[in-house]
Enzyme design. Structure first.
Site, PDB file in Angstrom:
ATOM      1  N   GLN A 123       0.828  -1.202   0.000  1.00 24.71           N
ATOM      2  CA  GLN A 123       0.000   0.000   0.000  1.00 24.71           C
ATOM      3  C   GLN A 123       0.864   1.256   0.000  1.00 24.71           C
ATOM      4  OE1 GLN A 123      -3.177  -0.055   3.039  1.00 24.71           O
ATOM      5  NE2 GLN A 123      -2.610  -2.190   3.412  1.00 24.71           N
ATOM      6  N   VAL A 144       3.597   4.104  -1.004  1.00 31.35           N
ATOM      7  CA  VAL A 144       4.019   4.732  -2.258  1.00 31.35           C
ATOM      8  C   VAL A 144       5.523   4.955  -2.293  1.00 31.35           C
ATOM      9  CG1 VAL A 144       1.760   5.805  -2.625  1.00 31.35           C
ATOM     10  CG2 VAL A 144       3.547   7.088  -1.402  1.00 31.35           C
ATOM     11  N   ASP A 145       6.219   4.643  -1.221  1.00 32.26           N
ATOM     12  CA  ASP A 145       7.677   4.787  -1.217  1.00 32.26           C
ATOM     13  C   ASP A 145       8.315   3.661  -2.028  1.00 32.26           C
ATOM     14  OD1 ASP A 145       8.444   2.451   0.543  1.00 32.26           O
ATOM     15  OD2 ASP A 145       7.240   3.549   2.003  1.00 32.26           O
ATOM     16  N   HIS A 153      -1.235   1.684  -4.405  1.00 27.15           N
ATOM     17  CA  HIS A 153      -1.653   3.085  -4.325  1.00 27.15           C
ATOM     18  C   HIS A 153      -0.743   4.036  -5.099  1.00 27.15           C
ATOM     19  CE1 HIS A 153      -3.790   1.851  -0.358  1.00 27.15           C
ATOM     20  NE2 HIS A 153      -4.510   1.566  -1.429  1.00 27.15           N
ATOM     21  N   GLY A 213       2.141  -4.752   8.989  1.00 23.92           N
ATOM     22  CA  GLY A 213       2.070  -3.324   9.255  1.00 23.92           C
ATOM     23  C   GLY A 213       0.849  -2.613   8.736  1.00 23.92           C
TER      24      GLY A 213
END
Length: 233
Positions: free
Chosen positions: A86, A88-89, A104, A177
């Site tokens: 999930q 975006v890094d 995402h 997480g």
């Protein structure tokens, strides 16, 4: 090799120093999240959003993958690993994960607003080490406006169907997480086959079905325990 499918959320990157708007009651770096992460916000003030994401990119280049990211790479020695994130890094990629699907979007990319298949990757951490700023112009080489390659609130999640297919092929399915309240990502757990081993790593785990093996630890500690469990079988 068995198929190991891992779904990661914000807790995966938290120990690298990345936080989300949920840590600040709906504010993200003092901005209302709907102003900087929604289609309406972008239409209202695209300059603000470009500035906002440029700042997020600069922050991303200041952090590094943590032991949990590297632990998932270690598991590739034993399993066919696919990561669905999930986040975006790009910390999974920087750690060396071979197969990463972003639900995402990706912070280090922008795309044309006219042709969505024109996706551009921005300079990464090697450039920041030489003092080159990570930024983006609002127009591409063709003269078309660009936008962050991010799934804004209210938009569809194009990679959800591929993620469901991966989850449905898992021999082992792991969630790391996440509070399991962000949909559609939280629904991936339901796509794991009935006979799959399922693990859930989170220091504050949500309620899950009884067949799920819960490791109530932060990502770095939980992934270390997961590696022991999976490699000793």
């Amino acid at each position: 090799m068995k198929n190991l499918v891992i779904s990661t959320g914000a807790g995966m990157s938290a120990e690298s120093g990345i936080t989300t708007f949920r840590d600040a009651g709906g504010l993200w770096e003092n901005h209302n999240v709907m102003d900087v992460a929604s289609d309406e916000g972008f239409a209202r003030n695209p300059a603000l959003i470009h500035q906002f994401y440029n700042e997020r990119r600069k922050q991303l280049l200041e952090v590094k993958p943590n032991a949990a990211h590297y632990g998932l790479v270690e598991l590739e020695k034993y399993f066919n690993v696919n990561v669905i994130t999930q986040n975006v890094d790009d910390l999974h990629e920087r750690a060396g994960s071979a197969n990463v699907l972003h639900l995402h979007g990706e912070l280090m990319k922008v795309r044309s607003m006219r042709y969505e298949d024109r996706v551009y990757t921005l300079p990464c951490d090697e450039l920041s080490d030489r003092g080159i700023e990570t930024s983006v112009d609002t127009i591409d080489a063709y003269g078309d406006h660009v936008r962050p390659h991010i799934v804004f609130f209210g938009e569809s999640v194009p990679n959800f169907d591929p993620a469901c297919r991966l989850a449905s092929q898992a021999d082992i399915f792991v969630v790391i997480g996440t509070t399991l309240v962000v949909y559609p990502a939280a629904a991936l757990l339901q796509y794991a086959p009935a006979g799959a081993e399922v693990y859930y790593i989170d220091p504050n785990p949500a309620a899950v079905p009884s067949h799920v093996h819960v490791i109530a630890k932060k990502a770095t500690e939980g992934v270390a325990e997961l590696i022991q469990i999976l490699t000793q079988k």
